[in-house]
Motif scaffolding. Structure first.
Motif, PDB file in Angstrom:
ATOM      1  N   TRP A  97       0.994  -1.036   0.277  1.00  0.00           N
ATOM      2  CA  TRP A  97      -0.654  -0.091   0.267  1.00  0.00           C
ATOM      3  C   TRP A  97       0.407   1.632   0.177  1.00  0.00           C
ATOM      4  N   GLY A  98       0.771   2.271   0.399  1.00  0.00           N
ATOM      5  CA  GLY A  98       0.938   4.097   0.249  1.00  0.00           C
ATOM      6  C   GLY A  98       1.289   3.895  -1.689  1.00  0.00           C
ATOM      7  N   SER A  99       1.863   4.946  -0.661  1.00  0.00           N
ATOM      8  CA  SER A  99       2.505   5.912  -2.316  1.00  0.00           C
ATOM      9  C   SER A  99       3.904   5.111  -3.393  1.00  0.00           C
ATOM     10  N   ARG A 100       4.268   5.211  -4.336  1.00  0.00           N
ATOM     11  CA  ARG A 100       4.998   4.429  -4.871  1.00  0.00           C
ATOM     12  C   ARG A 100       6.899   5.016  -3.784  1.00  0.00           C
ATOM     13  N   ALA A 101       6.874   6.124  -3.666  1.00  0.00           N
ATOM     14  CA  ALA A 101       7.643   6.431  -2.767  1.00  0.00           C
ATOM     15  C   ALA A 101       8.169   5.860  -1.622  1.00  0.00           C
ATOM     16  N   ARG A 102       6.258   5.628  -1.404  1.00  0.00           N
ATOM     17  CA  ARG A 102       6.383   4.734  -0.115  1.00  0.00           C
ATOM     18  C   ARG A 102       6.598   3.323  -0.038  1.00  0.00           C
ATOM     19  N   GLY A 103       6.096   3.119  -0.823  1.00  0.00           N
ATOM     20  CA  GLY A 103       6.500   1.628  -1.171  1.00  0.00           C
ATOM     21  C   GLY A 103       7.630   0.900  -1.826  1.00  0.00           C
ATOM     22  N   GLU A 104       8.724   2.155  -2.216  1.00  0.00           N
ATOM     23  CA  GLU A 104      10.323   1.596  -2.295  1.00  0.00           C
ATOM     24  C   GLU A 104      11.317   1.617  -0.880  1.00  0.00           C
ATOM     25  N   ALA A 105      10.508   2.715   0.093  1.00  0.00           N
ATOM     26  CA  ALA A 105      10.477   3.180   1.525  1.00  0.00           C
ATOM     27  C   ALA A 105      10.604   0.939   2.177  1.00  0.00           C
ATOM     28  N   ASP A 106       8.904   0.804   1.829  1.00  0.00           N
ATOM     29  CA  ASP A 106       9.003  -0.203   2.834  1.00  0.00           C
ATOM     30  C   ASP A 106       9.684  -1.500   1.812  1.00  0.00           C
ATOM     31  N   ASP A 107      10.051  -1.840   0.722  1.00  0.00           N
ATOM     32  CA  ASP A 107       9.950  -2.546   0.352  1.00  0.00           C
ATOM     33  C   ASP A 107      11.911  -3.206   0.906  1.00  0.00           C
ATOM     34  N   ALA A 108      12.457  -2.120   0.808  1.00  0.00           N
ATOM     35  CA  ALA A 108      13.614  -1.866   1.604  1.00  0.00           C
ATOM     36  C   ALA A 108      13.829  -1.923   3.362  1.00  0.00           C
ATOM     37  N   LEU A 109      12.893  -1.992   3.835  1.00  0.00           N
ATOM     38  CA  LEU A 109      12.188  -2.234   5.402  1.00  0.00           C
ATOM     39  C   LEU A 109      12.622  -3.878   4.877  1.00  0.00           C
ATOM     40  N   GLN A 110      11.529  -4.276   4.183  1.00  0.00           N
ATOM     41  CA  GLN A 110      11.011  -5.535   3.717  1.00  0.00           C
ATOM     42  C   GLN A 110      11.809  -6.636   4.034  1.00  0.00           C
ATOM     43  N   ARG A 111      12.854  -6.152   2.688  1.00  0.00           N
ATOM     44  CA  ARG A 111      14.149  -7.008   2.614  1.00  0.00           C
ATOM     45  C   ARG A 111      15.108  -6.910   3.583  1.00  0.00           C
ATOM     46  N   CYS A 112      15.553  -6.204   4.492  1.00  0.00           N
ATOM     47  CA  CYS A 112      16.165  -6.219   5.579  1.00  0.00           C
ATOM     48  C   CYS A 112      15.988  -7.250   6.604  1.00  0.00           C
ATOM     49  N   PHE A 113      14.274  -6.743   6.745  1.00  0.00           N
ATOM     50  CA  PHE A 113      14.275  -7.146   8.117  1.00  0.00           C
ATOM     51  C   PHE A 113      12.660  -8.031   8.450  1.00  0.00           C
ATOM     52  N   CYS A 114      12.202  -8.194   7.618  1.00  0.00           N
ATOM     53  CA  CYS A 114      11.114  -9.316   7.685  1.00  0.00           C
ATOM     54  C   CYS A 114      11.090 -10.619   7.966  1.00  0.00           C
ATOM     55  N   GLN A 115      12.076 -11.146   7.489  1.00  0.00           N
ATOM     56  CA  GLN A 115      12.908 -12.348   8.088  1.00  0.00           C
ATOM     57  C   GLN A 115      13.187 -12.929   8.917  1.00  0.00           C
ATOM     58  N   VAL A 116      13.332 -11.152   9.902  1.00  0.00           N
ATOM     59  CA  VAL A 116      14.358 -11.315  11.307  1.00  0.00           C
ATOM     60  C   VAL A 116      13.243 -11.329  12.042  1.00  0.00           C
ATOM     61  N   THR A 117      12.432 -12.051  12.626  1.00  0.00           N
ATOM     62  CA  THR A 117      11.560 -11.968  13.352  1.00  0.00           C
ATOM     63  C   THR A 117      11.315 -13.447  13.812  1.00  0.00           C
ATOM     64  N   GLY A 118       9.758 -13.195  15.638  1.00  0.00           N
ATOM     65  CA  GLY A 118      10.111 -14.804  15.550  1.00  0.00           C
ATOM     66  C   GLY A 118      11.770 -15.531  15.613  1.00  0.00           C
ATOM     67  N   ASN A 119      11.725 -17.163  16.399  1.00  0.00           N
ATOM     68  CA  ASN A 119      12.088 -17.909  16.563  1.00  0.00           C
ATOM     69  C   ASN A 119      13.160 -18.185  16.387  1.00  0.00           C
ATOM     70  N   LEU A 120      14.102 -17.651  16.990  1.00  0.00           N
ATOM     71  CA  LEU A 120      15.616 -17.632  16.287  1.00  0.00           C
ATOM     72  C   LEU A 120      16.373 -19.336  16.468  1.00  0.00           C
ATOM     73  N   ASP A 121      16.707 -20.280  15.374  1.00  0.00           N
ATOM     74  CA  ASP A 121      17.613 -20.991  14.539  1.00  0.00           C
ATOM     75  C   ASP A 121      18.023 -22.276  17.034  1.00  0.00           C
ATOM     76  N   ASP A 122      17.962 -22.939  16.702  1.00  0.00           N
ATOM     77  CA  ASP A 122      18.203 -23.475  17.515  1.00  0.00           C
ATOM     78  C   ASP A 122      18.265 -23.447  19.137  1.00  0.00           C
ATOM     79  N   CYS A 123      17.659 -22.442  19.725  1.00  0.00           N
ATOM     80  CA  CYS A 123      16.886 -21.816  20.415  1.00  0.00           C
ATOM     81  C   CYS A 123      15.710 -21.137  20.670  1.00  0.00           C
ATOM     82  N   ILE A 124      14.705 -21.745  21.901  1.00  0.00           N
ATOM     83  CA  ILE A 124      13.661 -21.182  22.551  1.00  0.00           C
ATOM     84  C   ILE A 124      13.330 -19.514  22.242  1.00  0.00           C
ATOM     85  N   CYS A 125      13.986 -18.549  22.140  1.00  0.00           N
ATOM     86  CA  CYS A 125      14.182 -17.535  22.305  1.00  0.00           C
ATOM     87  C   CYS A 125      13.451 -17.035  20.930  1.00  0.00           C
TER      88      CYS A 125
END
Length: 468
Positions: free
Chosen positions: A16-44
């Motif tokens: 959603w949002g403007s093209r500029a905003r979309g580019e910003a969000d894409d950059a955020l997604q590519r760096c951080f959207c996989q950096v969430t939830g449980n860590l491998d080999d850990c319960i944290c």
């Protein structure tokens, strides 16, 4: 829970949002959207670490390492590279390190005095004379009792439990460095020299067949699009100990890259230099699209090393709780205040709810487990030696400190029985930490803690990347 919901909600709104905003969000997604939830080999999970570090531990830890006891680190930056002939050094001005003269450092005693109350009060007259000498010199007027104590401590210091080679503090080339005056930041040291260091670390010390290339390794002549997938499939097939070893090294590498991106030389004039956050540099190192999906994995490994070092400082609490242990600098009231701050940090670490379970490591057949532990120890020692091959002296300083800090954390994790047997007045258990190790341990963890805290800043910057 609110953090996890907010991250997933952010990911779902990227279209959603403007093209500029979309580019910003894409950059955020590519760096951080996989950096969430449980860590491998850990319960944290990532979100629990973010809340705990950024709002509770980070401010105390920063105050601690800025104190006199922790800001001065003794290091030998003149040791030759033990693996290849290399006399080249970084010629960039920001690579230089300015050591301290003896009169700049608060009243630390010579290596024979091991920072106990008894040692600090053996002979006040001797101490006043000693201050006039070089800090690493040994006073020949030491009593026979003190000399015996020195020998006993040296036996502990040379223990085979060490995971890295410590610099000889008696060497004339070993000097104190004020870490606050020599901060870790981008120096301009880059290119083939830096890749040679990391190539040696990953290719020769991370328990992988040479036929399996590490993603983005520039020394591999050809690299197919699926090399990253092959590498991580192979990594998941390793035993948990070797997999953890790789994640520690990757996490350390990621942390250093975060520091360099957060303290980047943005502008230089004849009067001043401006250091700050470089979003482009951060994306180059962590954007999934620019790193063949490896960047987010690096960031998750940063959280993994955070858990390992956090667990270590929680386990070493009994060593520092002893009344005989002092953070001695000569300022009695400050020393007491800083010890209390240290204990606050350690108790906070001890109360963390989702610690890494080190008992999951080396839990099989004892003979095989001991052999595996020794293999990991030797590989890590090699990595500590590689730090003497870094051509930039400031990078070498912080590389040696952070490697030694991680090595000290590993030493603590696998000295559980010795720590449990500690008494207030003796070291009969065989466990001891030199001041050099203590300073490295907490400064290294402070660097990891800073990286985790900086990720929040980069999240915000990427959200607003379209702003002028």
């Amino acid at each position: 829970m609110c953090w996890r919901v907010s991250v997933f909600a952010l990911c779902s709104m990227l279209v959603w949002g403007s093209r500029a905003r979309g580019e910003a969000d894409d950059a955020l997604q590519r760096c951080f959207c996989q950096v969430t939830g449980n860590l491998d080999d850990c319960i944290c999970d990532v979100e629990t670490i973010d809340r705990f570090n950024n709002h509770k531990l980070f401010p105390k830890l920063q105050k601690l390492v800025e104190s006199d006891y922790f800001r001065y680190y003794k290091v030998n930056l003149k040791k030759p590279c033990p693996f290849w002939n290399d006399t080249s050094h970084c010629g960039v001005r920001d690579c230089a390190v300015k050591p301290c003269s003896s009169d700049e450092v608060p009243g630390f005693k010579s290596p024979g005095y091991k920072y106990t109350e008894e040692a600090n009060h053996l002979d006040e007259h001797l101490y006043e004379c000693e201050k006039e000498k070089r800090l690493s010199a040994v006073d020949e007027s030491l009593s026979e009792e003190a000399l015996k104590a020195m020998l006993k401590w040296n036996q502990h210091d040379d223990s085979a439990d060490n995971f890295c080679e410590l610099d000889d503090e008696d060497s004339p080339d070993a000097e104190y460095v004020d870490l606050l005056k020599n901060p870790e930041r981008y120096t301009g040291y880059k290119g083939e020299d830096t890749w040679r260091i990391w190539n040696s670390i990953y290719e020769e010390n991370c328990f992988k067949p040479k036929a399996v290339p590490k993603p983005l390794n520039p020394f591999i002549p050809t690299r197919g699009e699926n090399d990253g997938k092959v590498f991580y499939n192979w990594l998941e097939g390793l035993c948990v100990e070797k997999r953890a070893f790789y994640r520690l090294i990757s996490g350390l590498h990621a942390s250093i890259n975060v520091h360099l991106s957060a303290k980047y030389l943005l502008k230089e004039t004849w009067m001043d230099k401006i250091w700050g956050h470089n979003i482009t540099e951060f994306q180059k190192r962590f954007d999934a699209a620019l790193t063949q999906e490896e960047g987010p994995k690096r960031l998750k490994n940063l959280y993994f090393i955070y858990l390992i070092e956090l667990r270590a400082i929680s386990k070493v609490l009994p060593f520092f709780e002893r009344s005989s242990f002092l953070l001695y600098t000569g300022n009695h009231s400050k020393d007491i205040e800083n010890k209390q701050l240290l204990l606050d940090v350690l108790h906070d670490a001890n109360n963390f709810p989702l610690h890494f379970d080190e008992h999951s490591l080396f839990s099989g057949d004892k003979r095989e487990a001991d052999k595996l532990k020794e293999d990991l120890r030797e590989h890590f020692r090699n990595i500590s030696r590689i730090m003497d091959c870094v051509g930039c002296f400031k990078c070498r300083l912080w590389g040696k400190l952070q490697t030694q800090g991680l090595g000290t954390a590993l030493k603590i994790l696998f000295s559980e029985k010795q720590i449990e047997n500690l008494t207030d007045s003796s070291q009969s258990s065989g466990f001891h930490l030199k001041r050099q190790e203590i300073v490295a341990l907490f400064n290294a963890f402070a660097r990891i803690s800073t990286s985790v805290n900086e990720l929040e800043t980069f999240r915000k910057l990427l959200q607003n990347i379209q702003d002028p």
